[in-house]
Design an enzyme around this catalytic site. Sequence first.
Site, PDB file in Angstrom:
ATOM      1  N   SER A 105      11.015   3.474  -5.042  1.00  0.00           N
ATOM      2  CA  SER A 105      12.135   3.131  -4.859  1.00  0.00           C
ATOM      3  C   SER A 105      12.814   2.490  -5.934  1.00  0.00           C
ATOM      4  O   SER A 105      13.849   2.672  -6.293  1.00  0.00           O
ATOM      5  CB  SER A 105      12.142   1.786  -3.650  1.00  0.00           C
ATOM      6  N   GLU A 241       1.092   5.834   8.525  1.00  0.00           N
ATOM      7  CA  GLU A 241       2.611   5.273   8.279  1.00  0.00           C
ATOM      8  C   GLU A 241       3.006   6.299   8.990  1.00  0.00           C
ATOM      9  O   GLU A 241       4.083   6.473   9.427  1.00  0.00           O
ATOM     10  CB  GLU A 241       2.728   5.755   6.897  1.00  0.00           C
ATOM     11  N   HIS A 257     -24.626  -0.089   2.404  1.00  0.00           N
ATOM     12  CA  HIS A 257     -25.404  -0.648   2.125  1.00  0.00           C
ATOM     13  C   HIS A 257     -24.656  -1.808   3.145  1.00  0.00           C
ATOM     14  O   HIS A 257     -24.954  -3.019   2.339  1.00  0.00           O
ATOM     15  CB  HIS A 257     -25.244  -1.425   0.644  1.00  0.00           C
ATOM     16  N   LYS A 351       9.741  -6.226   4.073  1.00  0.00           N
ATOM     17  CA  LYS A 351      10.839  -6.055   2.963  1.00  0.00           C
ATOM     18  C   LYS A 351      11.963  -6.906   3.097  1.00  0.00           C
ATOM     19  O   LYS A 351      12.347  -7.744   1.771  1.00  0.00           O
ATOM     20  CB  LYS A 351      10.380  -5.100   2.533  1.00  0.00           C
TER      21      LYS A 351
END
Length: 358
Positions: A105, A241, A257, A351
Amino acid sequence: MSAEILDDLERIRQLDRSGMAPLIAGLPGQLAQTPRLVEAGSWPRWTRNDFDGIAVLGMGGSAIGGDLVRAYLGDTLPVPMSIVRDYRLPRWVNVRALVVASSYSGNTEETLCAVEEARRRSCRIIALCSGGELGRLAERYGWPIVALPGGFPPRTALGYSFAAVYLTLSRFGIVDDPVALLLRLSEFLNARNAALTPNVPPADNEAKRLASAIHGRIPVVYGAAGSMAVVALRWKGQVCENAKDLAFCGEAPECNHNEIVGWGLPSVSREKMITVFLRSVDDHPRVARRFDIVGQLLHDRGVLVETVWATGDKPLLRLFSLIQLGDWVSFYLAILNGVDPTPIAAIDYLKARLNETG
Ligand code: F6R
């Protein structure tokens, strides 16, 4: 929503009202098209000797292209390369760093903040974007720009961002020219699309089969460090998403681990989760052995394990074979969840709220 829906083309079309399927199918086309986009830019005469390191700045769908370039090129890169997903730059990013600012964007605040810092440090900067503030900054400061075609959800522009980062490195002689390889990859993925698109019934469609196996469970996707781990990260992002479903990812051998112990107790891991192992003949032989042993261990504990093998006769083809598969799996999971894959309301909301507060 039952698995039969994946057989119902009309229903798939209704749910995919914003048109995600053609965008996923468009990945090979983007790879083939990007060399022309890069050619169209005007490029300074920087050379490999100008750089001690490469930093790709980006978030989400605009960062993963850089991850894939790094994963693929690995130790053939003559200088270190890092992907910076942050507002801040590491200290080593200085006047001798090549900075690739990648924001589809052009308006992602973390990337804009980091590139501003790169400018203050007099780094050599390249912008990859479809416009926005990054495009304006590039014009103002004369940074070379790879202008990406507009109108895509950023995560569907991966073919552009991957190829643009790769081609940028080759422009400056940091790596060999990848154009022939990108075209080969494009053809390979095009052919594979034919077995994964919505018109292929579930019995013959690996992505539909996997989506049905995962549906209703939280997938934890594992891949080998340095290559398939990046693909696992992409699967996680795409499931979140596109399908609006939680997913996690991890990398081997690190997960051997710690995480393997965590699959021990809670019954929720058997009832509500599923592991997906992304495997490749490129995996380190000891990592391959680890996958075999851990797969059996989890299976014996009643945890579902799906193993998917990368295909293709070159490492880059194998990496992308599982990127493409994961994109389609996330699409069919969205359909099984009864949602339109394209909107990402939570990201848009966040946003917007951040823009309000300045
Ligand atoms: C949306 C998506 C996101 C964005 C991210 C950064 O499709 O994938 O992860 O990529 O929010 O935005 P851009 O890519 O515009 O810098």
